[in-house]
Scaffold this motif. Structure first.
Motif, short mmCIF file in Angstrom:
data_model
loop_
_atom_site.label_atom_id
_atom_site.label_comp_id
_atom_site.label_asym_id
_atom_site.label_seq_id
_atom_site.Cartn_x
_atom_site.Cartn_y
_atom_site.Cartn_z
N LEU A 124 0.85 -1.18 0.00
CA LEU A 124 0.00 0.00 0.00
C LEU A 124 0.89 1.23 0.00
N THR A 125 0.69 2.10 -0.97
CA THR A 125 1.42 3.37 -1.04
C THR A 125 0.41 4.50 -0.98
N GLU A 126 0.63 5.44 -0.07
CA GLU A 126 -0.29 6.57 0.10
C GLU A 126 0.48 7.87 -0.01
N GLN A 127 -0.08 8.80 -0.78
CA GLN A 127 0.47 10.15 -0.92
C GLN A 127 -0.54 11.11 -0.30
N ASP A 128 -0.09 11.90 0.67
CA ASP A 128 -1.00 12.75 1.46
C ASP A 128 -0.68 14.22 1.29
N THR A 129 -1.75 15.02 1.30
CA THR A 129 -1.68 16.46 1.47
C THR A 129 -2.39 16.73 2.79
N LEU A 130 -1.64 17.18 3.79
CA LEU A 130 -2.16 17.38 5.14
C LEU A 130 -2.30 18.89 5.37
N LEU A 131 -3.50 19.32 5.76
CA LEU A 131 -3.82 20.74 5.83
C LEU A 131 -3.91 21.24 7.27
N ASP A 132 -3.26 22.36 7.52
CA ASP A 132 -3.41 23.13 8.76
C ASP A 132 -3.17 22.32 10.03
N ASP A 133 -2.25 21.38 9.97
CA ASP A 133 -1.85 20.57 11.12
C ASP A 133 -3.02 19.81 11.77
N ALA A 134 -4.09 19.57 11.00
CA ALA A 134 -5.23 18.83 11.55
C ALA A 134 -4.89 17.35 11.70
N GLU A 135 -3.92 16.89 10.93
CA GLU A 135 -3.48 15.50 11.01
C GLU A 135 -1.98 15.49 10.79
N LYS A 136 -1.30 14.55 11.41
CA LYS A 136 0.15 14.44 11.25
C LYS A 136 0.47 13.21 10.40
N PRO A 137 1.56 13.27 9.62
CA PRO A 137 1.90 12.12 8.77
C PRO A 137 2.03 10.82 9.56
N GLU A 138 2.64 10.88 10.75
CA GLU A 138 2.83 9.66 11.52
C GLU A 138 1.50 9.09 12.03
N TRP A 139 0.51 9.95 12.28
CA TRP A 139 -0.81 9.46 12.68
C TRP A 139 -1.44 8.69 11.52
N ARG A 140 -1.31 9.26 10.33
CA ARG A 140 -1.91 8.64 9.15
C ARG A 140 -1.30 7.27 8.88
N GLU A 141 0.03 7.21 8.96
CA GLU A 141 0.71 5.93 8.72
C GLU A 141 0.36 4.91 9.78
N GLN A 142 0.30 5.33 11.05
CA GLN A 142 -0.05 4.41 12.14
C GLN A 142 -1.48 3.90 11.98
N GLY A 143 -2.41 4.78 11.67
CA GLY A 143 -3.80 4.37 11.50
C GLY A 143 -3.98 3.39 10.34
N THR A 144 -3.27 3.65 9.25
CA THR A 144 -3.33 2.75 8.10
C THR A 144 -2.75 1.38 8.45
N GLY A 145 -1.62 1.39 9.16
CA GLY A 145 -1.03 0.12 9.61
C GLY A 145 -1.97 -0.65 10.52
N ASP A 146 -2.69 0.07 11.38
CA ASP A 146 -3.64 -0.59 12.29
C ASP A 146 -4.73 -1.28 11.50
N TRP A 147 -5.29 -0.61 10.48
CA TRP A 147 -6.36 -1.30 9.77
C TRP A 147 -5.85 -2.40 8.86
N LEU A 148 -4.60 -2.32 8.38
CA LEU A 148 -4.04 -3.46 7.64
C LEU A 148 -3.84 -4.66 8.57
N ASP A 149 -3.50 -4.39 9.83
CA ASP A 149 -3.39 -5.49 10.80
C ASP A 149 -4.77 -6.11 11.07
N ARG A 150 -5.82 -5.27 11.16
CA ARG A 150 -7.18 -5.80 11.35
C ARG A 150 -7.62 -6.61 10.12
N LEU A 151 -7.18 -6.20 8.93
CA LEU A 151 -7.45 -6.98 7.73
C LEU A 151 -6.84 -8.38 7.89
#
Length: 143
Positions: free
Chosen positions: A111-138
């Protein structure tokens, strides 16, 4: 007002053939089980189809996710774009590519994800961690 860009790639190996991984992604009931631990989920899995999630963030902020499917090659590839909003504010816009590669009797998912994160509402490491969590649930779904 800030804009950050991030790209990450995550890999998982599952002990089932690509068709089973693809089915867990394309079947609305199966995907709800591993992708949406709480909240509502709707999936129209086809090129041009939409996926929506309505949930609450850790602080109770309403979260809205809208994905649009751009490319689907059964048992091989899924490409989609996603917007994530917290309350009324757009937080992230992303494009994701999921590759399913036969690996012996199993599947290597890339899985490769390219992100545009706006106004510090989300951090890159949060996005990567959350994606990893749902791949583990898969992975749990596929057992």
């Amino acid at each position: 007002m800030t804009v950050k860009h991030a790209t990450f790639t995550l890999e998982r190996t599952y002990p089932v053939p690509p068709a089973r991984v693809f089915a867990a992604w394309s079947d609305p009931d199966a995907k709800t089980r591993w992708f949406v631990p709480s909240g509502t989920h709707e999936l129209d899995f086809r090129v041009g189809g939409r996926e929506t999630v309505e949930a609450a963030g850790p602080d109770g902020t309403p979260l809205s996710v809208l994905s649009l499917y751009h490319d689907i090659v059964p048992d091989q590839r899924i490409v989609y774009s996603t917007t994530l909003s917290g309350g009324d504010a757009l937080a992230t816009v992303s494009i994701t590519t999921v590759e399913l590669i036969a690996d012996g009797d199993g599947t290597r998912l890339v899985l490769t994800e390219q992100d545009t994160l706006l106004d510090d509402a989300e951090k890159p490491e949060w996005r990567e961690q959350g994606t990893g969590d749902w791949l583990d649930r898969l992975g749990e779904e596929l057992k």
